[in-house]
Design a protein around this motif. Sequence first.
Motif, mmCIF file in Angstrom:
data_model
loop_
_atom_site.group_PDB
_atom_site.id
_atom_site.type_symbol
_atom_site.label_atom_id
_atom_site.label_comp_id
_atom_site.label_asym_id
_atom_site.label_seq_id
_atom_site.Cartn_x
_atom_site.Cartn_y
_atom_site.Cartn_z
ATOM 1 N N GLN A 307 0.824 -1.210 0.000
ATOM 2 C CA GLN A 307 0.000 0.000 0.000
ATOM 3 C C GLN A 307 0.858 1.261 0.000
ATOM 4 O O GLN A 307 0.549 2.243 -0.687
ATOM 5 N N HIS A 308 1.943 1.243 0.772
ATOM 6 C CA HIS A 308 2.854 2.388 0.813
ATOM 7 C C HIS A 308 3.448 2.653 -0.572
ATOM 8 O O HIS A 308 3.459 3.800 -1.041
ATOM 9 N N LEU A 309 3.903 1.617 -1.229
ATOM 10 C CA LEU A 309 4.460 1.783 -2.570
ATOM 11 C C LEU A 309 3.403 2.269 -3.552
ATOM 12 O O LEU A 309 3.655 3.154 -4.381
ATOM 13 N N GLY A 334 13.466 -3.095 -12.630
ATOM 14 C CA GLY A 334 13.258 -1.949 -13.507
ATOM 15 C C GLY A 334 14.571 -1.383 -14.017
ATOM 16 O O GLY A 334 15.630 -2.015 -13.926
ATOM 17 N N THR A 335 14.499 -0.180 -14.551
ATOM 18 C CA THR A 335 15.711 0.528 -14.943
ATOM 19 C C THR A 335 16.452 0.965 -13.680
ATOM 20 O O THR A 335 15.877 0.952 -12.576
ATOM 21 N N PRO A 336 17.721 1.364 -13.783
ATOM 22 C CA PRO A 336 18.417 1.864 -12.589
ATOM 23 C C PRO A 336 17.650 2.985 -11.899
ATOM 24 O O PRO A 336 17.578 3.027 -10.661
ATOM 25 N N GLU A 337 17.053 3.876 -12.686
ATOM 26 C CA GLU A 337 16.295 4.996 -12.103
ATOM 27 C C GLU A 337 15.070 4.490 -11.364
ATOM 28 O O GLU A 337 14.749 4.973 -10.258
ATOM 29 N N GLU A 338 14.372 3.524 -11.946
ATOM 30 C CA GLU A 338 13.178 2.975 -11.294
ATOM 31 C C GLU A 338 13.545 2.210 -10.031
ATOM 32 O O GLU A 338 12.849 2.325 -8.997
ATOM 33 N N ASN A 339 14.605 1.456 -10.079
ATOM 34 C CA ASN A 339 15.035 0.706 -8.896
ATOM 35 C C ASN A 339 15.473 1.627 -7.770
ATOM 36 O O ASN A 339 15.187 1.377 -6.592
ATOM 37 N N ASN A 340 16.162 2.710 -8.114
ATOM 38 C CA ASN A 340 16.576 3.689 -7.107
ATOM 39 C C ASN A 340 15.365 4.372 -6.486
ATOM 40 O O ASN A 340 15.343 4.640 -5.278
ATOM 41 N N ARG A 341 14.374 4.665 -7.316
ATOM 42 C CA ARG A 341 13.152 5.273 -6.796
ATOM 43 C C ARG A 341 12.455 4.327 -5.826
ATOM 44 O O ARG A 341 11.980 4.748 -4.754
ATOM 45 N N LEU A 342 12.415 3.041 -6.154
ATOM 46 C CA LEU A 342 11.834 2.038 -5.259
ATOM 47 C C LEU A 342 12.537 2.059 -3.904
ATOM 48 O O LEU A 342 11.891 2.081 -2.845
ATOM 49 N N LEU A 343 13.855 2.079 -3.917
ATOM 50 C CA LEU A 343 14.621 2.074 -2.669
ATOM 51 C C LEU A 343 14.392 3.342 -1.862
ATOM 52 O O LEU A 343 14.280 3.305 -0.630
ATOM 53 N N VAL A 345 11.686 5.182 -1.819
ATOM 54 C CA VAL A 345 10.352 5.127 -1.209
ATOM 55 C C VAL A 345 10.327 4.138 -0.047
ATOM 56 O O VAL A 345 9.676 4.371 0.972
ATOM 57 N N LEU A 346 11.047 3.036 -0.177
ATOM 58 C CA LEU A 346 11.088 2.055 0.911
ATOM 59 C C LEU A 346 11.781 2.623 2.149
ATOM 60 O O LEU A 346 11.460 2.237 3.272
ATOM 61 N N LYS A 347 12.725 3.542 1.954
ATOM 62 C CA LYS A 347 13.378 4.176 3.088
ATOM 63 C C LYS A 347 12.391 4.981 3.930
ATOM 64 O O LYS A 347 12.623 5.190 5.131
#
Length: 350
Positions: A307-309, A334-343, A345-347
């Motif tokens: 839900q947070h994501l 995902g792309t490096p940019e997408e993966n970094n964005r995921l990380l 948001v998880l922080k």
Amino acid sequence: MSNFNIQSILRENIKNLTPYSSARHEYTGSASVFLDANENPYGSALKQNYNRYPDPFQEKLKTALSKIKGVPPYNTFIGNGSDEAIDILIRAFCRPGVDNIMVFPPTYGMYEVSANINDVEIKKVNLTPQYQLDLDSIADTIDQNTKIIFLCSPNNPTGNSIFREDIEIVLNNFNGIVVVDEAYINYSRQKSFIQELTEYGNLVVLQTLSKAWGLAGLRIGIAFASQEIIDIFNRIKPPYNVNQASQQLALDALTNIDQINQWIRETIDERSLLVKNLLKFDFIEHVYPSDANFILVRTNNPLKIYQHLNQMGIIVRDRSKVSLCEGCLRITIGTPEENNRLLEVLKEFK
């Protein structure tokens, strides 16, 4: 199985089926005036003319695939996604209300959906906790009406490859069709089973252009099998099951194999990096080894993380209610940019 007899399990109505014969099916050769298929002779409302029906057997595309895969065109079926091949297999070999298929949860859900649509029983044998085949339980569960076994390797949603020796044991001991679904094989260290087609008459290998080739929007699924099985596919399929635009665009894509291989390498590198960074979070309990372009991640609160994501515009797949995937989210690489964005948001997750 060298002595496998396909006719022994083929449905009687399929043996006697007279397939629809399309205009383009009946005529082969070159011509300049086509007055056989009731088409609009003036063209189409698009810059690219699509007023003529496509090749019903996708010969050019099969020839191009043959050069890459090393499989003759006559051992190749091209469908409207791999789902079409799955559906045709069940319709060809399983009598509604009588026969059954076997699947190994957790696995790709369309095997079960297609069986349900066709009123075919599904026998389920769960994978082991290590997400491998339980050969003893498989042997105990197969009966005389089990006609097709569906194996997904690398498996979805777990990401791991099934032990090759175990698949070979099933192939050697099951007197029915064994389908090895290799949708994610391009990301795997395992060899494709297409090399074994001449060894096993009961083997069907599914692949796709939707994943590594990046053509999910075109719906190009591929089945490799003996010529006898491919002939059955071609008798059952709709006459023009793959449209002309998809055929041509897929042909264009197959000329860019160097780009595809580069994307595969980058995806595998990003997969390793993402796993390393995810394990730094205390709410991530485990990341399962993957041979695919996704990872299965066990968390201590999958619904709230999902839900947070979601609230932050990042969509992953909640698999926490799937058998043997309790607590798990499936995350595509995902792309490096997408993966970094995921990380990032998880922080922020509390």
